[in-house]
Design a protein around this motif. Structure first.
Motif, PDB file in Angstrom:
ATOM      1  N   THR A   1     -83.054  40.219  21.942  1.00 38.09           N
ATOM      2  CA  THR A   1     -82.211  39.446  23.136  1.00 38.09           C
ATOM      3  C   THR A   1     -81.908  37.927  22.766  1.00 38.09           C
ATOM      4  OG1 THR A   1     -83.735  40.604  24.716  1.00 38.09           O
ATOM      5  CG2 THR A   1     -82.457  38.645  25.409  1.00 38.09           C
ATOM      6  N   ALA A   2     -80.752  37.776  22.777  1.00 37.86           N
ATOM      7  CA  ALA A   2     -80.235  36.418  22.212  1.00 37.86           C
ATOM      8  C   ALA A   2     -79.273  35.670  23.368  1.00 37.86           C
ATOM      9  CB  ALA A   2     -79.308  36.611  21.076  1.00 37.86           C
ATOM     10  N   ASN A   3     -79.769  34.234  23.472  1.00 34.90           N
ATOM     11  CA  ASN A   3     -79.163  33.408  24.234  1.00 34.90           C
ATOM     12  C   ASN A   3     -78.210  32.580  23.376  1.00 34.90           C
ATOM     13  OD1 ASN A   3     -79.791  33.440  27.207  1.00 34.90           O
ATOM     14  ND2 ASN A   3     -81.790  33.957  26.141  1.00 34.90           N
ATOM     15  N   LYS A   4     -77.066  32.561  23.478  1.00 33.10           N
ATOM     16  CA  LYS A   4     -76.181  31.934  22.505  1.00 33.10           C
ATOM     17  C   LYS A   4     -75.452  30.697  23.180  1.00 33.10           C
ATOM     18  CE  LYS A   4     -73.498  35.324  21.264  1.00 33.10           C
ATOM     19  NZ  LYS A   4     -72.416  35.963  20.438  1.00 33.10           N
ATOM     20  N   PHE A   5     -75.345  29.701  22.936  1.00 35.95           N
ATOM     21  CA  PHE A   5     -74.637  28.183  23.188  1.00 35.95           C
ATOM     22  C   PHE A   5     -73.680  27.978  22.286  1.00 35.95           C
ATOM     23  CE2 PHE A   5     -78.640  28.604  25.546  1.00 35.95           C
ATOM     24  CZ  PHE A   5     -78.330  28.538  27.021  1.00 35.95           C
ATOM     25  N   ILE A   6     -72.539  27.715  22.520  1.00 34.20           N
ATOM     26  CA  ILE A   6     -71.641  27.247  21.351  1.00 34.20           C
ATOM     27  C   ILE A   6     -70.445  26.343  22.109  1.00 34.20           C
ATOM     28  CG2 ILE A   6     -70.368  29.577  20.968  1.00 34.20           C
ATOM     29  CD1 ILE A   6     -69.763  28.619  18.274  1.00 34.20           C
ATOM     30  N   VAL A   7     -70.315  25.192  21.424  1.00 34.50           N
ATOM     31  CA  VAL A   7     -69.321  24.426  21.894  1.00 34.50           C
ATOM     32  C   VAL A   7     -68.381  24.171  20.850  1.00 34.50           C
ATOM     33  CG1 VAL A   7     -69.053  22.012  22.850  1.00 34.50           C
ATOM     34  CG2 VAL A   7     -71.072  23.123  23.660  1.00 34.50           C
TER      35      VAL A   7
END
Lengths: 797, 189
Positions: free
Chosen positions: A585-591
């Protein structure tokens, strides 16, 4: 002549009208938008060959009076619509509703605006046709490697697996012409079977806009696209030839496209690539050549209302694998690591000997869409893939020409997507996917590394795009996936009962069939996954935008993570999957802050990924066999964090001179054990200085530079093993990384005859630097490639 | 209309692929025979009526149970032995003799023997007495001479596939990939 003809026509027309005489009919109607049935105000209607005309009023209605009996033709025009011509037979009063295609731009958009993103809120990078051409005789992974944040996991220099933010294989979705590739991507030495030459654009989506294709894009998405062709009668094509001094080979690619005004189009493309043994800076890399034959065919029909596309491609890859990398056991590996040069260095040869890989990938699809008035666009697709992978190794006697691995993976999918636009600001996509996959190992005289399995997948998604105002866009989606895996596999009974304790953990997998020391089992798994994606785009001014993406991805373990069991010959290691591996399970944040400007532009994109249950393959010990000792690699699950930043810059120095630069920094952490993650790309940066003179034969000269720093953050899995020959313990350094390297390149290109004839000269590794890259699986055995001089000619016709 | 037909046809094809493939679900698939497996190595050393055998057996190949050693009797100090090696796959019945395959491809194979003995000023010389078609040693046949007693020691047998031939007599110099690597504990009385 024409005048006379017209005159004649008018005379005839008058003649018929005078005969009819009966001129008291009317034609009433309403004109509305095809999409939302809204009235179109101010559309002009003109009856051909008469002076009768009118304009629709505020509710879209119109009326013609005093029409005579007979046939009339009306041309309807509106500012934002395509003109429409309709004929009527007048014999009574007629009431008619007419729809106009109000959003014609949408179809053209794909043709014209190749700069556009796949979704407006998406954080992505694209490779255009010119770069694809530039890498025509290389692989997909090589071309993508030029983008910041993208690196590759290589086996030698021809088997190149793309990596986004340090993640590869099943964590990347590769979409080829809207078909998700299933080509046994789970192995480290399994490169994607894609002929780049068949495509017109490749997008790398780092952010979260991937729900349409799957819930498991932990790493990201690579989208390989074809092109839509304008609706006009034309016949065009191109041929490309390349030659390389290193490997003494090159490729030939030809494509030809025929398009018709009616909307039909067809494209045929073929390429052939052949190389002999490549050369490192100081020695020949014996048995490193390749041979590829690829072909693709497209046939389609495009119109606003409906369309279809049939696509078929075949990729045949034959890769020789460095002779010296074939080793028997851990002591052979130690010998290889400790010697500076590969064990086998022979004269240049074109032959592709064992060990080698031979892969055929067939991909076929049919896609059709239809727009329904006042409702939306419905797309349906069926696709079919067959991947046959054969790996040959050094064998004795009659088995010399029998592969050690021979697997056939067949994938069937159906998918449909419905796009509706309830209003101008909101776009909704709702879709369904069904997929059936089957793996058949073919008898090789070895136990298959991947067993027989059937896999069934089903997915449902809904994605919404909402324009909050002129400068803000929102994207949100949710997806549910169901997967079922049914495998059939023989285990060693000692392993089943004692080593892994499966008899207690998974008694339900046992079938009761035991033959000697082997037990037959039927492992079955069911997974339910929910995933989401959120995207925000804020345009700060004309050329400055801020993107924020969040994604929750779930990945079901792939068959190699669950079932691998045995000696992986090409790697001289025993690889073991574990039946108790669960999903990731992956939580990805990218800006991403992007300034799109030719004078000075940049992309600054930090990211953070938290992956629970990250599945990794790591060395766990030694297993002794009659062939000696082998390192045992086992899949296990840990929690991981990957974070970093990608920066791209472009600056115009003067009219003719541009600078481009990029930096990728990444850290991977195994938070469960407080160790660095294995196989993470090191910090690297690229510089390019380009001179371009449009007036002088489009001459372009650029100098490129790339530095990859030594990866100092790696988990130490080194160990000692007994060398029975010397009866001493020897150190097996499988973890240490090669030092920092810098390579330079030179590119000169020019076009003649209005771009019909293009020349290109590249020098790669200009200074013939000898170096090793830690993300190359063959780094223990040999250096990377030495200098290469590459020459290309492209003819457009 | 035509598109509808195509879609229907494809749907039928798709569904039938499920039906066809799910038929075989309950069958036990065949467990493939590992054809190249070497399960057993027997090194037989003969000095007249004094016969010593060094045997290693691992019937289930890699993984599973560990291999077992069967070593008969001590060697006699001051005696010469002739050695002959035999490789078998005992998972087949009758056992497959792999030594024959190596004899046929003797130019692509070579055995290497090394030893270590726990004694002072003693040595064990193992000579290869057979040659391949090119006149290079193969090592299926050997001769040994034990000069002094040793309470502890080992003989290591290595079989290399595609070594460089001729070489300096060590497996390290020969390169190639290792097909067999087994150490036997021995004593010399």
């Amino acid at each position: 002549m024409i005048k006379q003809f017209c005159l004649c026509l008018i005379v005839c027309f008058m003649f018929t009208t005078t005969i009819a005489q009966n001129c008291q009919y009317s034609l009433k109607g309403k004109i509305s938008d095809f999409h939302d049935n809204s009235s179109i105000i101010g559309a002009s209607l003109q009856i051909v060959n008469s002076n009768k005309n009118t304009i629709t009023n505020f509710d879209g209605s119109f009326e013609f009076k005093n029409l005579c009996k007979g046939k009339i033709t009306i041309v309807i025009k509106h500012v934002a619509c395509e003109s429409k011509t309709i004929s009527f037979i007048i014999s009574k009063d007629i009431v008619k509703e007419i729809t106009l295609e109000h959003h014609l731009e949408e179809l053209e958009e794909v043709v014209v605006k190749s700069e556009s993103k796949s979704e407006s809120t998406s954080i992505e990078k694209s490779i255009k046709k010119d770069i694809i051409t530039n890498f025509s005789d290389k692989s997909l992974g090589d071309a993508l490697n030029t983008l910041s944040g993208v690196s590759s996991l290589n086996t030698g220099n021809t088997i190149v697996k793309p990596m986004i933010h340090g993640l590869h294989s099943s964590r990347l979705l590769i979409i080829n012409n809207n078909v998700r590739m299933f080509d046994q991507e789970w192995g480290d030495e399994h490169a994607p079977n894609i002929d780049m030459n068949a495509s017109d654009r490749i997008d790398v989506i780092k952010g979260a806009n991937s729900l349409k294709f799957g819930s498991d894009a932990v790493g990201g998405l690579i989208v390989v696209r074809g092109k839509k062709y304008a609706r006009k009668d034309s016949l065009f094509g191109s041929s490309l030839m390349s030659f390389n001094s290193n490997g003494f080979g090159g490729n030939l690619n030809s494509e030809i496209i025929k398009s018709y005004k009616s909307g039909y189009y067809t494209k045929v493309q073929m390429s052939y690539r052949r190389f002999g043994d490549f050369k490192a800076a100081d020695y020949s890399l014996t048995n490193s050549g390749l041979e590829n034959i690829n072909a693709s065919f497209r046939l389609g029909y495009n119109s606003y209302l409906k369309g279809f596309e049939f696509y078929y491609s075949q990729v045949n890859n034959k890769f020789a694998i460095l002779k010296s990398s074939h080793i028997g056991n851990v002591n052979d590996l130690v010998t290889a690591i400790n010697s500076l040069e590969p064990r086998v260095i022979k004269e240049f040869s074109f032959s592709i000997d064992n060990p080698k890989q031979s892969i055929i990938h067939h991909l076929g699809k049919i896609e059709a869409y239809k727009r329904f008035q006042g409702f939306g666009k419905l797309t349906f697709q069926y696709d079919f893939q067959v991947n046959r992978r054969r790996e040959f190794d050094l064998r004795r006697g009659d088995l010399k020409n029998t592969p050690v691995i021979d697997l056939r993976l067949v994938t069937n999918s159906i998918q449909s997507d419905l796009q509706v636009k309830p209003n101008d600001n909101l776009k909704l996509n709702i879709g369904f996917l069904g997929r059936f996959q089957q793996n058949n190992p073919i008898s090789t005289g070895y136990r298959p590394l991947i067993p027989n399995f059937d896999k069934f997948d089903m997915g449902l998604y809904t994605i919404g795009n909402y324009s909050l105002n002129e400068s803000t866009e929102l994207n949100a989606g949710i997806r549910y996936d169901f997967s079922k895996i049914k495998a059939r596999k023989w285990y060693n009974i000692t392993d089943w009962n004692e080593t892994y304790n499966y008899d207690e953990l998974f008694p339900e997998f046992e079938t009761g069939t035991i033959a000697g020391v082997r037990i037959f089992t039927k492992p079955q798994y069911t997974f339910h996954n929910f995933s989401t994606g959120l995207g925000l785009l804020k345009k700060i001014n004309d050329d400055l935008s801020l993107f924020i993406n969040y994604g929750l991805a779930n990945r079901v373990p792939n068959p190699s993570e669950l079932f691998s069991d045995g000696l992986h010959h090409s790697a001289a290691r025993i690889e073991k999957g574990l039946l108790n591996i669960n999903k990731e399970t992956a939580n990805k944040f990218i800006v991403s802050m992007e300034r799109n400007n030719n004078n000075f532009g940049f992309v600054i994109s930090p990211y953070f990924k938290k992956i629970n249950g990250f599945i990794q393959l790591i060395p766990v010990g030694i297993s002794t066999t009659i062939r000696g000792a082998f390192p045992v690699y086992e899949y296990n699950q840990i929690d991981a964090e990957i974070y970093g930043i990608d920066i791209d810059l472009n600056k115009k120095i003067n009219n003719r001179l541009d600078y481009y630069g990029s930096i990728s920094l990444l850290r991977g952490k195994n938070t469960s054990e407080n160790l660095p993650l294995i196989n993470m790309p090191a910090a690297n940066f690229n510089n390019k200085l380009m001179y371009f003179n449009e007036e002088f034969k489009q001459l372009s000269i650029s100098i490129t530079h790339k530095t990859v720093l030594q990866q100092n953050r790696f988990p130490d899995y080194n160990f000692f093993t007994l060398d029975p020959v010397t009866q001493q313990d020897v150190f097996v350094d499988i973890s240490s990384t090669p030092p920092t390297y810098s390579i330079f390149g030179l590119n000169i290109s020019s076009a003649f005859n209005e771009g019909k004839l293009q020349f290109e000269l590249n020098v790669e590794n200009l200074f013939n630097t000898s170096y090793r890259e830690h993300l190359n699986r063959l780094r223990y055995f040999a250096d990377e490639l030495g200098r290469n001089i590459n020459f290309k000619i492209k003819i457009n016709y | 209309m035509k598109t509808m037909k195509t879609i229907k046809l494809l749907a039928v094809l798709f569904i039938s692929s499920f039906v066809i493939t799910s038929c075989g679900d309950d069958d036990v698939i065949e467990d493939p025979n590992v054809e190249e497996l070497i399960t057993t190595i027997t090194y037989t050393l003969t000095n007249g009526s004094d016969v010593v055998t060094l045997k290693y057996t691992d019937l289930d190949g890699e993984g599973g149970s560990d291999g077992t050693y069967a070593i008969s009797g001590p060697f006699t100090a001051g005696a010469s032995y002739t050695g002959s090696i035999k490789l078998e796959n005992e998972t087949e019945s009758p056992a497959e003799n792999i030594t024959e395959e190596i004899e046929e491809e003797d130019e692509e194979h070579e055995f290497f023997y090394t030893s270590s003995l726990d004694c002072t000023f003693c040595s064990l010389v193992i000579d290869k007495t057979d040659i391949d078609g090119n006149g290079n040693p193969v090592g299926l046949e050997t001769s040994l001479f034990f000069d002094t007693p040793a309470t502890d020691g080992s003989i290591t047998v290595v079989l290399k596939h595609e070594p460089s031939k001729p070489n300096d007599g060590t497996s390290a110099d020969a390169g190639g990939s290792t097909d067999v690597e087994v150490s036997f504990n021995i004593t010399v009385l």
